[in-house]
Structures are given as structure tokens and as C-alpha cells.
Design an enzyme around this catalytic site. Sequence first.
Site, mmCIF file in Angstrom:
data_model
loop_
_atom_site.group_PDB
_atom_site.id
_atom_site.type_symbol
_atom_site.label_atom_id
_atom_site.label_comp_id
_atom_site.label_asym_id
_atom_site.label_seq_id
_atom_site.Cartn_x
_atom_site.Cartn_y
_atom_site.Cartn_z
ATOM 1 N N SER A 81 0.809 -1.219 0.000
ATOM 2 C CA SER A 81 0.000 0.000 0.000
ATOM 3 C C SER A 81 0.842 1.269 0.000
ATOM 4 C CB SER A 81 -0.941 0.012 1.209
ATOM 5 O OG SER A 81 -0.201 -0.079 2.425
ATOM 6 N N ASP A 228 -3.923 7.387 9.960
ATOM 7 C CA ASP A 228 -3.498 6.080 10.478
ATOM 8 C C ASP A 228 -2.035 6.072 10.913
ATOM 9 O OD1 ASP A 228 -2.110 6.114 8.090
ATOM 10 O OD2 ASP A 228 -3.235 4.481 7.161
ATOM 11 N N HIS A 231 0.437 5.664 6.435
ATOM 12 C CA HIS A 231 0.506 5.980 5.007
ATOM 13 C C HIS A 231 0.739 7.467 4.784
ATOM 14 C CE1 HIS A 231 -1.743 2.139 5.163
ATOM 15 N NE2 HIS A 231 -1.027 1.884 4.076
#
Length: 270
Positions: A81, A228, A231
Site C-alpha cells: 500500500s 493512520d 501511510h
Amino acid sequence: MINKPFRLPQRLLTIVALTVAIAISGCQKTPDANEAQTDTGTQDSTQNSSQPSDTQLSQTTSTTNPAEQQAPLTILALGDSLTEGLGVDNNANYPAQLQTRLQELGYKDIKVINSGLSGETSTGLVNRLDWVLQTKPDVTILTIGANDAIRGIDVATVEANIRTAVKRLQDNDSVVILGGMQIYDNLGSDYVKSFAAIYPRVAKDMNVTLIPFFLDGVGGDPKLNQADAIHPTKEGYTLIVNNNILPILQPELKKINPSNVTNMPTETAQ
């Protein structure tokens, strides 16, 4: 009274015959040099294929001159990701920003392919290598392992998978740039140290160029990461591209194809 057949005088017949002959010969145009070349073009080109004309030589030179011909380059951004760009727009992830930045710096015919997959582990990445190798990348930026660490997967397994991926990429003539990863201390200091040591060891053993820490200067900074705390934001990816990737990538691109760059920048924008 008997009709006698009408006969033209002999002299008149001669004049008529000459007139017809002249008319016929006038309709038959003598072929000029161009027409002769057209009629025999196929035969001549076959017979003289080893002796190209000056024009053909000029055209051949112009299309094969390495200084003029810019070969396209493909960069494969391969990972999880962090590569895919979870949570940011398609034009804000690092592969998209990298391609834009390279074009701004003068690199021609270069394409960056985003092959990041959210949730990807090193095992999953190895399993899809056959698919991604269809892109025939000249350079691969490999960034993998974060999800393995989150799951607490054995360090030896992660390293073995990374080595397998690097070997497969190299066997397919792709220059590999390995993105080093580090993890939070909540997994225990032994695991953290062992995990971080994977990347420089693999880079040294397999003659791979290393980005010491892919998230250097961004990881752990709330202003450059999403909610979060994992990221990066668009701004975070911009710093990653300019500060962490380009200084490592540019020398590799120059080795592969120096003519692919019009103006090799001496430093990257901050």
C-alpha cells in the site's frame, strides 16, 4: 452497266499509309527515365539492395543514431500500500509523482508503472511476479515487508522472499532498487533490529542498490502522514520522491541509457 471497283491511285494509297503510321507512332510515347525506373523498380531494388541510395543512407542514419534515438524506459514500482498510495489521489502516490518529476527533470520516454497492492506481503508478491514481469521493467523499485512485520512473520521468511523476488527480477534483466523498511518498536527490539537488517544484507549480497529507509524524513511525522500514522500524504510522497528515491534512481538511469536524458540534473528539488 457493270460497276467497276473504285480504286485509289497508288500514290494516294502510299500517302494514306504513311499518315496512319505517323499517327500511330505519335501515340506511343517514348518512356522517360522516371517511367523506366518505375517499371523496373522492383527488379532494380532487388538487384541493388546492397547499394542503398544517398537518401536511404541518410534516413537510416537518422533513425539509428544513438544520440538522436530515445529508447523508452519502464520503471516498475512494486510493493504494498505504500507503493499503491492508499488514501491519496491517483496522481498523488509516489509512482505518479515520480513520473511527473522525471519528466520535469528532462527524462524522455519514461514510464512508471504502479504495481502496489494494499495488504501485500512478501509471499504474495513472489506469487504474482510472473504477472508483473510482463511489463518488462528496465528498473524495479521494490518496497515490501511492512505487512509481514505487522503480522509478525518470521524474519527469515521475509528475507527469503525478498531474495527470491530480487533474483527473479534480475534474471529478467531488471535493475533492482530495494527500498529499506523499518518498523515500530512495539514488536520488540530483537524483531525490529533483525527486520531492519534484512535490507542492507540483501543489497550487499545481491549487488542491489539500496534506499536505506524508504520513509526517511516522513515516517512518524503527523504532518506528512494520514490519520493512520502509517501511510504518507501527498506532501509526504513528494518528499519521498525528491529526497529518498531520485538521488538513488538517477545514477541508475544514467548507467542504463545516458541518451535518455536531455539535461541531467545535478541535484533534485527539495
